[in-house]
Design a protein around this motif. Sequence first.
Motif, short mmCIF file in Angstrom:
data_model
loop_
_atom_site.label_atom_id
_atom_site.label_comp_id
_atom_site.label_asym_id
_atom_site.label_seq_id
_atom_site.Cartn_x
_atom_site.Cartn_y
_atom_site.Cartn_z
N SER A 85 7.73 -6.82 5.92
CA SER A 85 6.19 -7.24 5.53
C SER A 85 5.23 -7.62 6.52
N TYR A 86 6.19 -7.64 8.20
CA TYR A 86 5.16 -7.43 8.87
C TYR A 86 4.60 -5.65 9.78
N ALA A 87 5.55 -5.15 9.15
CA ALA A 87 5.07 -3.51 9.33
C ALA A 87 3.92 -3.03 8.26
N ALA A 88 4.01 -4.29 6.96
CA ALA A 88 3.04 -3.63 5.81
C ALA A 88 1.59 -4.21 6.69
N VAL A 89 1.78 -5.74 7.19
CA VAL A 89 0.24 -5.93 7.98
C VAL A 89 -0.44 -5.25 8.90
N GLU A 90 1.17 -4.65 9.89
CA GLU A 90 0.33 -3.64 11.01
C GLU A 90 0.22 -1.95 9.79
N SER A 130 -7.51 -9.87 7.80
CA SER A 130 -7.94 -9.16 6.87
C SER A 130 -6.22 -8.57 5.95
N ALA A 131 -5.76 -8.01 7.28
CA ALA A 131 -4.65 -7.95 6.90
C ALA A 131 -3.19 -8.02 5.46
N LEU A 132 -3.55 -9.96 6.42
CA LEU A 132 -2.19 -11.13 6.87
C LEU A 132 -2.13 -11.23 4.68
N VAL A 133 -3.26 -10.84 4.26
CA VAL A 133 -3.25 -10.69 2.49
C VAL A 133 -1.69 -10.73 2.40
N VAL A 134 -1.53 -9.34 2.99
CA VAL A 134 0.02 -8.92 2.62
C VAL A 134 0.81 -9.67 2.94
N ARG A 135 0.93 -10.62 3.49
CA ARG A 135 1.89 -11.06 4.03
C ARG A 135 1.85 -13.25 3.50
N VAL A 136 0.70 -13.00 3.12
CA VAL A 136 0.61 -13.97 2.11
C VAL A 136 1.40 -13.48 0.83
N ALA A 137 1.05 -12.56 0.37
CA ALA A 137 1.63 -12.18 -0.81
C ALA A 137 3.15 -12.55 -1.05
N GLY A 138 3.94 -12.21 0.18
CA GLY A 138 5.17 -12.20 0.71
C GLY A 138 6.10 -13.21 1.12
N PHE A 139 5.51 -14.24 1.79
CA PHE A 139 5.68 -15.91 1.88
C PHE A 139 5.32 -16.74 0.69
N CYS A 140 4.63 -17.09 0.20
CA CYS A 140 3.36 -17.14 -0.54
C CYS A 140 4.21 -17.13 -2.31
N ALA A 141 5.23 -15.72 -2.35
CA ALA A 141 5.88 -15.15 -3.77
C ALA A 141 7.47 -16.12 -3.45
N ALA A 142 8.18 -16.04 -1.75
CA ALA A 142 9.00 -16.41 -1.95
C ALA A 142 9.16 -17.67 -1.60
N ALA A 143 7.90 -18.62 -1.76
CA ALA A 143 8.09 -20.32 -1.61
C ALA A 143 7.80 -20.39 -3.51
#
Length: 568
Positions: A85-90, A130-143
Amino acid sequence: MAGDEISGGVVLRRALRRQRGRVVAGIALLCTHQATEALVPVAIGVIIDRAVATGDVRALLLSLAGLAVLFTVLAFAYRTGARLSYAAVEQEAHNVRVEIAESALDPRGRRSGMRDGELLSVTASDAELSALVVRVAGFCAAALTALVVAAVALLVVDVPLGLGVLIGVPLLVVALQRMAPLLTRRSASQQEALAATTALAVDLVSGLRVLRGIGAQEHAARRYAGASRHALKVTLRAATTKGLHLGLTTTVNGLFLAAVAGVAGWLALEGRLTIGELVAVVGLAQFIAEPVQTLGYGVQVFAMARASAGRVARVLGAAPLTRPGTAGQPAPSPSRLALDTVGYAGLDGVCLRVGAGEVLGVLAYDPGEAEALVALLSGRVPREDYRGTLYVDGVPAEELHIDALRSTVLVEQHDVALFEGTLRANLAAGASIDETALRAAVRAAAAEDVLAAHPHGVDRLLTERGANLSGGQRQRIGLARALVADPPVLVLHNPTTAVDAVTELMVAEGLASARGAEARGTVLITNSPALLRITHRVAVIDHGRVIAEGSHEQLLASDARYREEVLR
């Protein structure tokens, strides 16, 4: 991308699409982590009922082994999923920064309407947000996965209790989502205020010498302090909204947890739940706090990402300032450059011609008209914004490809732009330059003293914008760089305003020698008598029109105003 093809939503969706490999793998692993974490209280409840309560040692050992496997999967899934997830954001932030840089460096120019400092803020901050949307997708799906697993487990234990969670949690999420538009607006205002303050800081730093020279540094400091106070006010307003949202999320989550635990305790007293089931239900209810909190945090992060994506889209979606043609390099002609009844800004029906081997002087009584001519010749003016035709080697400029136009006509601006690096790198501008040609250009620009003043000579390091050189030294190095390029048509705008009279005479002689080739055309837009003296012909512009033409000596003798303007 054209301006009508990109928006903040497009930027966010494109980020997810470009990073889909990491996003999908990260979501799968993070969902696995949350699912196994939700099963921990269930496993503990099962161990209590089937091993502890019964005293079965074998069942206890098997249960502990299973719990160890569960924690191993849990830890591995989170570690790997979070890394992806962090790699995708960066990676996405890097991609956006590169795109913004390409847009800012587009030779056609862009209509973003942003100053340099604002572009810097978008590149440094908004690209990452703006790239944080990638991380949002991950942890919201996990939640959401955690909530589903917890709800299913509760349904197995007690159907009414499970239904209460299944119904209650979505209602909580929808209620918290109601603040998302406000969070987006406040985040957008915060980013705009910070960008404006950054832009002002860049402007003040770049003009610091001038501000000190006119004694305006205190006024500039007060202006920056005012902008900074506004940015602080907007930031605190955004932080207050985020804090309110987080507080509401925590409060509602705690009340929901208390309600679920209370119902479970009552069911245990009624004998409808075993001790192990009670422990599992309370553990699940407590665990639910984390994914609900995560979803609330996800609303905040998504609001910031959407606001920043809108600013990124403003840069990437900005329409080109000019739309050059497709024609290649034109063949050299007797008329290297010509303006046919051109009107733009203060110019009105200007006709000029620069022949091969000619040095044309242009004296504009109004500096604004000189600036307009420079902008026009540099190709920074959209075709629809000026009248008449600009010809380059007999071909209308708008028909030429941007590379063909720039390789034929080089405009050296009055405000010389130097870059951090060596003098050699600045002079060569990325090209492979013969040492003899480089030295000849430096000599023609009367800049040999700049090299001699430092032990490293041409390999001397320059700071940002050449700040460790004087104004006159920067002008001469910029002129030498233009002479190194040796373009078919060279346009110089006030190239000697920061040098003394003796050096100016040396520059004039060097220019006359360097640009004496028969095929070359040179335009000197200046009021310097030393430079006008080396021209073959001078065109005088007043009120947007060419009112006089002739040699420098002829105009000095016959035109009183010309004489006054040049010799004052």
